[in-house]
Design an enzyme around this catalytic site. Structure first.
Site, short mmCIF file in Angstrom:
data_model
loop_
_atom_site.label_atom_id
_atom_site.label_comp_id
_atom_site.label_asym_id
_atom_site.label_seq_id
_atom_site.Cartn_x
_atom_site.Cartn_y
_atom_site.Cartn_z
N HIS A 189 93.04 -63.77 47.87
CA HIS A 189 93.56 -62.40 47.90
C HIS A 189 92.49 -61.42 47.48
O HIS A 189 91.40 -61.77 47.02
CB HIS A 189 94.83 -62.26 47.04
CG HIS A 189 94.60 -62.23 45.56
ND1 HIS A 189 95.56 -61.85 44.66
CD2 HIS A 189 93.52 -62.54 44.80
CE1 HIS A 189 95.09 -61.93 43.44
NE2 HIS A 189 93.86 -62.34 43.49
N CYS B 277 89.01 -58.90 40.92
CA CYS B 277 90.02 -59.13 41.97
C CYS B 277 89.86 -58.15 43.13
O CYS B 277 90.49 -58.29 44.17
CB CYS B 277 91.42 -59.06 41.40
SG CYS B 277 91.92 -60.62 40.61
N HIS C 40 88.86 -63.73 47.04
CA HIS C 40 88.60 -64.86 46.15
C HIS C 40 89.90 -65.65 46.06
O HIS C 40 90.97 -65.14 46.41
CB HIS C 40 88.16 -64.38 44.76
CG HIS C 40 89.21 -63.58 44.07
ND1 HIS C 40 89.41 -62.25 44.32
CD2 HIS C 40 90.17 -63.94 43.19
CE1 HIS C 40 90.43 -61.82 43.61
NE2 HIS C 40 90.92 -62.83 42.92
N HIS D 2 92.80 -68.42 44.25
CA HIS D 2 93.46 -68.91 43.04
C HIS D 2 94.20 -70.20 43.36
O HIS D 2 94.67 -70.39 44.49
CB HIS D 2 94.49 -67.89 42.52
CG HIS D 2 93.88 -66.67 41.93
ND1 HIS D 2 93.31 -66.65 40.67
CD2 HIS D 2 93.75 -65.42 42.41
CE1 HIS D 2 92.86 -65.43 40.41
NE2 HIS D 2 93.11 -64.66 41.46
N ASP E 281 100.04 -71.53 51.59
CA ASP E 281 98.96 -72.44 51.20
C ASP E 281 97.76 -72.33 52.14
O ASP E 281 97.92 -72.37 53.37
CB ASP E 281 99.48 -73.89 51.19
CG ASP E 281 98.50 -74.85 50.52
OD1 ASP E 281 97.79 -74.41 49.57
OD2 ASP E 281 98.43 -76.01 50.94
N HIS E 282 96.57 -72.20 51.54
CA HIS E 282 95.31 -72.06 52.28
C HIS E 282 95.32 -70.83 53.19
O HIS E 282 94.72 -70.84 54.25
CB HIS E 282 94.96 -73.34 53.05
CG HIS E 282 94.48 -74.43 52.15
ND1 HIS E 282 95.34 -75.18 51.39
CD2 HIS E 282 93.24 -74.87 51.86
CE1 HIS E 282 94.65 -76.05 50.67
NE2 HIS E 282 93.36 -75.88 50.92
N GLU F 53 99.00 -67.68 37.96
CA GLU F 53 97.83 -67.35 38.76
C GLU F 53 96.60 -68.07 38.21
O GLU F 53 95.70 -68.45 38.94
CB GLU F 53 97.60 -65.84 38.78
CG GLU F 53 96.57 -65.40 39.80
CD GLU F 53 96.54 -63.91 39.98
OE1 GLU F 53 96.96 -63.42 41.04
OE2 GLU F 53 96.11 -63.21 39.03
#
Ligand code: NI
Length: 143
Positions: free
Chosen positions: A15, A34, A40, A42, A80-81, A125
């Protein structure tokens, strides 16, 4: 007698936190790392809890297999991913902070959980930073 049943899940996602209507300097001041324009990732840890009466026939509040499959189809498959800003429509105009992600997860799961049961979403997170959303309880009582 009410019992809370919880299921843990996990997803990796990228994100960037920023507002296009703010200058880079202001975004940097508020969102820090961020706000990296290259995004980047998480390792999000998710705990979904359903609270309700135990069904006298099954002995379950909710079949954990059903909850597991629901989290997989509604959340893991969608997040996811993924790059949350770019690939997940809910965040097209919504900053994908942990707070907003938890609310989106709750909103996606709520229609699939029986109305007599309460739903709670806890989203980590990082191992030390996590948020909790239980929905708008006042609204629930009114309806
Ligand atoms: Ni971040």
């Amino acid at each position: 007698m009410k019992v809370k049943v919880s299921r843990k899940a996990h997803f990796n996602a990228a994100h960037r936190l920023y507002r296009p209507d703010w200058s880079f300097e202001k975004n940097d001041a508020i969102f820090g790392l961020c706000n990296n324009p290259n995004f980047h990732g998480h390792n999000y840890e998710l705990i979904v809890s359903v609270t309700g009466e135990i069904d006298p026939e099954t002995g379950f509040v909710i079949d954990v297999k059903v909850l597991k499959d629901l989290i997989k189809s509604e959340i893991e498959d969608a997040f996811d991913h993924k790059n949350l800003n770019i690939e997940v429509p809910e965040f097209k105009n919504l900053n994908p902070t942990a707070e907003n992600i938890a609310v989106v997860i709750w909103d996606k799961l709520r229609p699939h959980i029986d109305n007599s049961k309460d739903l709670e979403v806890v989203l980590y997170e990082t191992p030390r930073n996590f948020v909790t959303y239980v929905g708008n309880t006042l609204q629930f009582k009114l309806f």
